[in-house]
Write a protein that holds these residues in place. Sequence first.
Motif, PDB file in Angstrom:
ATOM      1  N   ASN A  33       9.120   4.631  -6.366  1.00 26.90           N
ATOM      2  CA  ASN A  33       7.668   4.585  -6.363  1.00 26.90           C
ATOM      3  C   ASN A  33       6.822   6.064  -5.760  1.00 26.90           C
ATOM      4  OD1 ASN A  33       6.903   2.298  -7.530  1.00 26.90           O
ATOM      5  ND2 ASN A  33       6.709   1.452  -5.417  1.00 26.90           N
ATOM      6  N   LEU A  34       7.755   6.452  -4.959  1.00 29.51           N
ATOM      7  CA  LEU A  34       8.295   7.702  -4.325  1.00 29.51           C
ATOM      8  C   LEU A  34       8.343   9.047  -5.228  1.00 29.51           C
ATOM      9  CD1 LEU A  34       8.506   7.285  -0.976  1.00 29.51           C
ATOM     10  CD2 LEU A  34       6.355   7.279  -1.338  1.00 29.51           C
ATOM     11  N   GLN A  35       9.252   8.595  -6.276  1.00 28.48           N
ATOM     12  CA  GLN A  35       9.253   9.607  -7.187  1.00 28.48           C
ATOM     13  C   GLN A  35       8.142   9.857  -8.555  1.00 28.48           C
ATOM     14  OE1 GLN A  35      11.186  12.577  -6.686  1.00 28.48           O
ATOM     15  NE2 GLN A  35      11.645  11.095  -5.279  1.00 28.48           N
ATOM     16  N   THR A  36       6.232   8.406  -8.289  1.00 28.60           N
ATOM     17  CA  THR A  36       5.839   8.716  -9.513  1.00 28.60           C
ATOM     18  C   THR A  36       5.147  10.577  -9.412  1.00 28.60           C
ATOM     19  OG1 THR A  36       5.147   6.299  -8.623  1.00 28.60           O
ATOM     20  CG2 THR A  36       4.054   7.954  -9.818  1.00 28.60           C
ATOM     21  N   GLY A  37       5.300  10.291 -10.933  1.00 29.29           N
ATOM     22  CA  GLY A  37       4.632  11.719 -11.120  1.00 29.29           C
ATOM     23  C   GLY A  37       3.530  12.196 -11.099  1.00 29.29           C
ATOM     24  N   ARG A  52      -7.583  18.109  -1.007  1.00 32.24           N
ATOM     25  CA  ARG A  52      -7.339  17.252  -0.066  1.00 32.24           C
ATOM     26  C   ARG A  52      -8.099  15.017  -1.251  1.00 32.24           C
ATOM     27  NH1 ARG A  52     -11.966  20.498   2.613  1.00 32.24           N
ATOM     28  NH2 ARG A  52     -10.753  21.519   4.354  1.00 32.24           N
ATOM     29  N   ARG A  53      -8.747  15.773  -1.650  1.00 33.31           N
ATOM     30  CA  ARG A  53      -8.708  14.183  -2.570  1.00 33.31           C
ATOM     31  C   ARG A  53      -7.601  13.803  -3.066  1.00 33.31           C
ATOM     32  NH1 ARG A  53     -12.773  16.891  -5.681  1.00 33.31           N
ATOM     33  NH2 ARG A  53     -11.516  16.781  -7.053  1.00 33.31           N
ATOM     34  N   VAL A  54      -7.062  14.251  -3.859  1.00 33.76           N
ATOM     35  CA  VAL A  54      -5.454  14.430  -3.919  1.00 33.76           C
ATOM     36  C   VAL A  54      -4.611  13.769  -3.554  1.00 33.76           C
ATOM     37  CG1 VAL A  54      -3.427  14.713  -4.644  1.00 33.76           C
ATOM     38  CG2 VAL A  54      -5.366  16.154  -6.391  1.00 33.76           C
ATOM     39  N   MET A  55      -4.493  14.508  -1.834  1.00 31.70           N
ATOM     40  CA  MET A  55      -4.045  13.831  -0.343  1.00 31.70           C
ATOM     41  C   MET A  55      -4.202  12.764  -0.137  1.00 31.70           C
ATOM     42  SD  MET A  55      -1.889  16.073  -0.527  1.00 31.70           S
ATOM     43  CE  MET A  55      -1.106  16.500   0.498  1.00 31.70           C
ATOM     44  N   ALA A  56      -5.183  12.547   0.070  1.00 24.95           N
ATOM     45  CA  ALA A  56      -5.980  11.171   0.009  1.00 24.95           C
ATOM     46  C   ALA A  56      -5.367   9.935  -0.204  1.00 24.95           C
ATOM     47  CB  ALA A  56      -7.614  11.516   0.652  1.00 24.95           C
ATOM     48  N   GLN A  57      -5.956  10.194  -1.715  1.00 24.45           N
ATOM     49  CA  GLN A  57      -4.812   8.999  -2.519  1.00 24.45           C
ATOM     50  C   GLN A  57      -3.776   8.709  -2.302  1.00 24.45           C
ATOM     51  OE1 GLN A  57      -7.580   8.136  -5.231  1.00 24.45           O
ATOM     52  NE2 GLN A  57      -5.530   6.463  -6.135  1.00 24.45           N
ATOM     53  N   GLN A  65      -2.428   5.637  -1.109  1.00 26.55           N
ATOM     54  CA  GLN A  65      -1.959   4.138  -1.865  1.00 26.55           C
ATOM     55  C   GLN A  65      -0.321   4.250  -1.974  1.00 26.55           C
ATOM     56  OE1 GLN A  65      -2.415   5.264  -5.729  1.00 26.55           O
ATOM     57  NE2 GLN A  65      -0.800   4.247  -7.448  1.00 26.55           N
ATOM     58  N   PHE A  66       0.844   5.072  -1.829  1.00 26.55           N
ATOM     59  CA  PHE A  66       1.793   5.459  -1.464  1.00 26.55           C
ATOM     60  C   PHE A  66       3.252   5.256  -0.174  1.00 26.55           C
ATOM     61  CE2 PHE A  66       1.006   6.812  -5.476  1.00 26.55           C
ATOM     62  CZ  PHE A  66       1.548   6.038  -6.193  1.00 26.55           C
ATOM     63  N   LEU A  67       1.595   5.553   1.166  1.00 25.94           N
ATOM     64  CA  LEU A  67       2.230   5.546   2.619  1.00 25.94           C
ATOM     65  C   LEU A  67       3.002   4.717   2.557  1.00 25.94           C
ATOM     66  CD1 LEU A  67       0.223   7.377   4.378  1.00 25.94           C
ATOM     67  CD2 LEU A  67       2.317   8.017   3.841  1.00 25.94           C
ATOM     68  N   PRO A  68       2.899   3.369   2.448  1.00 26.37           N
ATOM     69  CA  PRO A  68       3.876   2.113   2.477  1.00 26.37           C
ATOM     70  C   PRO A  68       4.988   1.852   1.860  1.00 26.37           C
ATOM     71  CG  PRO A  68       1.431   1.262   2.346  1.00 26.37           C
ATOM     72  CD  PRO A  68       1.683   2.912   1.975  1.00 26.37           C
ATOM     73  N   ASN A  69       5.083   2.840   0.961  1.00 23.87           N
ATOM     74  CA  ASN A  69       6.909   3.417  -0.035  1.00 23.87           C
ATOM     75  C   ASN A  69       7.523   3.905   0.932  1.00 23.87           C
ATOM     76  OD1 ASN A  69       6.487   1.640  -2.584  1.00 23.87           O
ATOM     77  ND2 ASN A  69       5.249   3.354  -2.035  1.00 23.87           N
ATOM     78  N   VAL A  70       7.069   4.415   1.845  1.00 25.80           N
ATOM     79  CA  VAL A  70       7.683   5.607   3.140  1.00 25.80           C
ATOM     80  C   VAL A  70       8.581   4.771   3.859  1.00 25.80           C
ATOM     81  CG1 VAL A  70       7.867   7.002   4.779  1.00 25.80           C
ATOM     82  CG2 VAL A  70       6.405   7.484   3.095  1.00 25.80           C
ATOM     83  N   ALA A  96       3.645   9.115  11.293  1.00 26.99           N
ATOM     84  CA  ALA A  96       3.693  10.537  11.066  1.00 26.99           C
ATOM     85  C   ALA A  96       2.859  11.656  10.369  1.00 26.99           C
ATOM     86  CB  ALA A  96       5.367  11.093  11.538  1.00 26.99           C
ATOM     87  N   LEU A  97       3.353  10.721   8.786  1.00 33.73           N
ATOM     88  CA  LEU A  97       3.293  11.312   7.624  1.00 33.73           C
ATOM     89  C   LEU A  97       1.301  11.279   7.600  1.00 33.73           C
ATOM     90  CD1 LEU A  97       5.350  10.440   5.221  1.00 33.73           C
ATOM     91  CD2 LEU A  97       5.036  13.262   5.644  1.00 33.73           C
ATOM     92  N   GLU A  98       1.333   9.998   7.968  1.00 32.99           N
ATOM     93  CA  GLU A  98      -0.438   9.729   8.272  1.00 32.99           C
ATOM     94  C   GLU A  98      -0.628  10.075   9.351  1.00 32.99           C
ATOM     95  OE1 GLU A  98      -3.553   5.974   7.837  1.00 32.99           O
ATOM     96  OE2 GLU A  98      -1.411   5.726   9.420  1.00 32.99           O
ATOM     97  N   GLN A  99      -0.704  10.402  10.677  1.00 28.49           N
ATOM     98  CA  GLN A  99      -1.253  11.370  11.492  1.00 28.49           C
ATOM     99  C   GLN A  99      -1.535  12.944  10.576  1.00 28.49           C
ATOM    100  OE1 GLN A  99      -0.068  10.935  14.932  1.00 28.49           O
ATOM    101  NE2 GLN A  99      -0.420   8.934  15.260  1.00 28.49           N
ATOM    102  N   VAL A 100      -0.917  13.411  10.579  1.00 24.13           N
ATOM    103  CA  VAL A 100      -0.514  14.586  10.005  1.00 24.13           C
ATOM    104  C   VAL A 100      -1.681  14.848   9.415  1.00 24.13           C
ATOM    105  CG1 VAL A 100       0.945  16.383   8.746  1.00 24.13           C
ATOM    106  CG2 VAL A 100       1.502  15.609  10.590  1.00 24.13           C
ATOM    107  N   HIS A 101      -1.456  14.963   7.522  1.00 24.66           N
ATOM    108  CA  HIS A 101      -2.363  14.555   6.614  1.00 24.66           C
ATOM    109  C   HIS A 101      -4.369  13.846   7.010  1.00 24.66           C
ATOM    110  CE1 HIS A 101       0.236  15.353   3.893  1.00 24.66           C
ATOM    111  NE2 HIS A 101       0.493  14.496   4.437  1.00 24.66           N
TER     112      HIS A 101
END
Length: 764
Positions: free
Chosen positions: A62-66, A231-236, A240-245, A264-269
Amino acid sequence: MPILTLDDHNRLHLPEELLKRLELRPGDRLEAELDNGTLLLRRVAPPSPSASPVQRAISRKNLQTGIQFIRGVGPKLAELLAKKEITTVEDALFCLPHRYEDRRQLTPIRLLKPGGVQVFQGTVQSAGATTTKGGRRFFEAVVADDSGSISLKWFNTNPVWMQRTWKTGRRGIFSGEVSLFGHQRELHHPDVEWLEEGQDAALLMAADQLNYGRLVPVYPLTEGLHQKGMRRVMAQVTEQFLPNVENVIPPRLLPAGHLPLREALEQVHCPPVDAPLAALNEGRTPAHRSLAFDEFFFWELGMALKKRGITLEEGISFQVTHRYTKELAKLLPFQLTAAQRRVLSEIKEDMMAPHPMHRLVQGDVGSGKTVVALMAALVAVENGYQVAIMAPTEILAEQHWHNIHHWCEQLGVTVVLMTAAMKGKARTEALAQIADGRAAIVIGTHAVIQEKVAFHRLGLGIVDEQHRFGVLQRSVLKKKGQNPDILVMTATPIPRTLAMTLFGDLSLSVIDELPPGRTPIETRVFFESRRSQVYAMVREEVAQGRQAYLIYPLVEESEKSDLKAASQMAEHLQQEVFPELRVGLIHGRMKPEEKERAMLSFKARELDILVATTVIEVGIDVPNATLMVIEHAERFGLSQLHQLRGRVGRGSHRSRCILLTPGNLSEDGRKRLQVMEATTDGFRIAEADLEIRGPGDFLGTRQSGMPDFRVASILRDGSILEQARDAAVRLLAEDDGLGSAEGQRLREELVRRWGTRLELAGIA
């Protein structure tokens, strides 16, 4: 009391009782769905450490999704993101903001303070193109609110389009860094969100929570890519994909305060509303530190495994017969220092072991690394093996050949030079001597590791100025023989954090003693206005029977450059400044025999002044040279200045280095010259150079092997690097071959991240 509450970021807060009923754990997320007025909540748990390989594989997939498959990202935007090396969802998650802006509230224009990014609303009072006194064109708009006005400026923009956009009376929300020009506050290239007629700015900010009303992330961009779209892309992606980390590093190895990777990723973004802005912008929040540790850990684990693999490989067990080394010691006009003998002992011990040596030798300018390397080379030759010595430049390779050939010729040992410049019969003969074993020692540049170069029996590879090469070049050299020993050297002292990053697979030796008779070098900065005083110092040294170097950054002047150049200045100095003295010239474009002739003339005191480029940075040892003048010293890096300065102070006489500069220094140029005046300690100079220029420029070339860390910084995160290395070593002490189920997961992640770079595919 409400059952559910929303914070300023529209995040849902649940009462503790409900959290317990949902069995939520750190890192879990909720999915919400509205069904006929009823809010349905479902727990979405991340892959646990005990998740099956299939579950983990699905998460990784899932994390390798284009990135082009993310909602709102079409082919054009995907192409722009690819320029920032964002092609997958995972790439996007690890593309961190490079700074943050506080857009939590509007500031009245009267209260805007220079030195920080601020947000305000206002109305355009006037706008139009204008020109400075120096002829520079720019577009300026004046924006005002009830409290005051401020000037906004744009340079290199389309004035026609700007005039259509910035209409008098138009209202908007503006943000940017406020600066002071003279007594006037102004913003350059601010962000703007235009307001519709009658629209309230506070309501717009409340509605656009992505770009306002919070600590807003600012991402690195490329031409055509804008912050709002990014920002719109990063929010999306994060939504959608943080649960896969997943967290792969075992909790027992993590430092105190370490956050789960997902958090950590959520707090940075999307920083918490109360996060300290300064810590965010410096990359020092717990979230940033956690991500840096994660990245460093896998690099250090790879280095530790690589070192372990080298240790376990079967290598050459050399015997120390002293056949050539004792004879060389008799030929040398000096005694080895205690530090040289100690390092040579460490090298010999490695060479006698049954596994390959991989050792880094650090030594400041003039500490005698070349002799130590030659002694090691002769141990290999005594055992019937060949030696390859690789230098980063043809000049350095030629100088090594000249010095080593001089000694080896007296020992009956054949030394061959191999560079890319060699053509025809000379190249064919050199290749033949290397292939049939007649060449015992081969000295050259990258040409030594070209495919056509075949060694008869390579037993030792020596890499000089190691920071110019890297892991891959060492690996290619190693493949020229059957697990040969590898010795790498540098005269550029490398700060500990950088050495750990680049050379974690190497053992370290330091030649920390200069040969007897070396004198401290006094270094002073002189501005152009004192040139006549500098020339007087040159005459003074020559009158006392000494010699001087005058160093220039270029060989010949170009029409576009105001830099003084060696060729023209040598002629000018001889004819107009020092007609009574003997002035010589040496530069990199001269033929090898011409350079050698100039060097020997200077050493034989047939010249009083040697005008040179950086060709003399290494290799010349003239104890009678006591003064060096470096023209346009601000144009040189600290490491190079230190290397050049090391050409004087080689005898018992007082030595000086004059750094001559026009005076119009940049901030970095000023810092470099101050460091040179303050110290002759190579390690302090290297630390300062790394701090000023950063790792890539400090190393001088992108093929240096410097890993492309996405998050971590070896300058900022040195202590975290130490923690990561300790954790990697601890892990291997517990699980030597990473054979456990936990170790298998770590191996998979390591190979995925760094396998190609560290040639670690074989460990999977």
